[in-house]
Motif scaffolding. Structure first.
Motif, short mmCIF file in Angstrom:
data_model
loop_
_atom_site.label_atom_id
_atom_site.label_comp_id
_atom_site.label_asym_id
_atom_site.label_seq_id
_atom_site.Cartn_x
_atom_site.Cartn_y
_atom_site.Cartn_z
N SER A 5 0.84 -1.20 0.00
CA SER A 5 0.00 0.00 0.00
C SER A 5 0.87 1.25 0.00
O SER A 5 2.01 1.23 0.48
CB SER A 5 -0.89 0.03 1.25
OG SER A 5 -1.73 -1.08 1.29
N THR A 16 2.93 5.85 7.84
CA THR A 16 1.98 4.76 7.91
C THR A 16 1.85 4.12 6.54
O THR A 16 1.69 4.81 5.54
CB THR A 16 0.60 5.26 8.38
OG1 THR A 16 0.76 5.87 9.66
CG2 THR A 16 -0.40 4.13 8.48
N GLY A 18 1.38 -0.23 4.75
CA GLY A 18 0.72 -1.52 4.94
C GLY A 18 0.69 -2.31 3.67
O GLY A 18 1.52 -2.12 2.77
N THR A 57 -5.95 -7.35 4.55
CA THR A 57 -5.32 -6.03 4.58
C THR A 57 -4.77 -5.74 5.96
O THR A 57 -5.39 -6.11 6.97
CB THR A 57 -6.36 -4.96 4.19
OG1 THR A 57 -6.88 -5.28 2.89
CG2 THR A 57 -5.74 -3.57 4.15
N THR A 59 -2.23 -2.67 8.34
CA THR A 59 -1.62 -1.34 8.43
C THR A 59 -0.34 -1.44 9.24
O THR A 59 -0.29 -2.15 10.25
CB THR A 59 -2.58 -0.35 9.10
OG1 THR A 59 -3.78 -0.29 8.32
CG2 THR A 59 -1.98 1.04 9.17
#
Length: 91
Positions: A5, A16, A18, A57, A59
């Motif tokens: 991501s 941040t 992920g 998914t 993070t």
């Protein structure tokens, strides 16, 4: 299959990111996260997050970053077969 991501919420020393683990390749994913380095093709031998297990998914919080430094990062997944990496991106 592992997908990286895009990074968001960038500060001076954190970011941040992920990824998504869409398939476990026939063996349960025991560890997943993001690895990063100042050189291309980062691996789990360097800086990494550990964001649980399984598919889906997730993070990640990348910490300890140095301001004004280029980092390469990608998601990873580890299972009984080995380590798979997602597409590399640049921060």
């Amino acid at each position: 299959m592992v997908t990286t991501s895009a990074i968001s919420d960038i500060t001076y020393t954190t970011a941040t990111g992920g990824g998504n683990i869409s398939s476990d390749g026939g063996s349960a994913v025991s560890s997943r996260g993001v690895c990063w380095s100042e050189t291309s093709n980062p691996t789990t031998a360097g800086n990494l997050t550990n964001d649980g297990s399984g598919t889906g998914t997730f993070t990640s919080s990348l910490t300890g970053l140095t301001p004004n430094t280029t980092y390469y990062y990608r998601a990873y997944a580890i299972n009984g077969v080995g380590t798979s990496y997602g597409n590399e991106q640049v921060l």
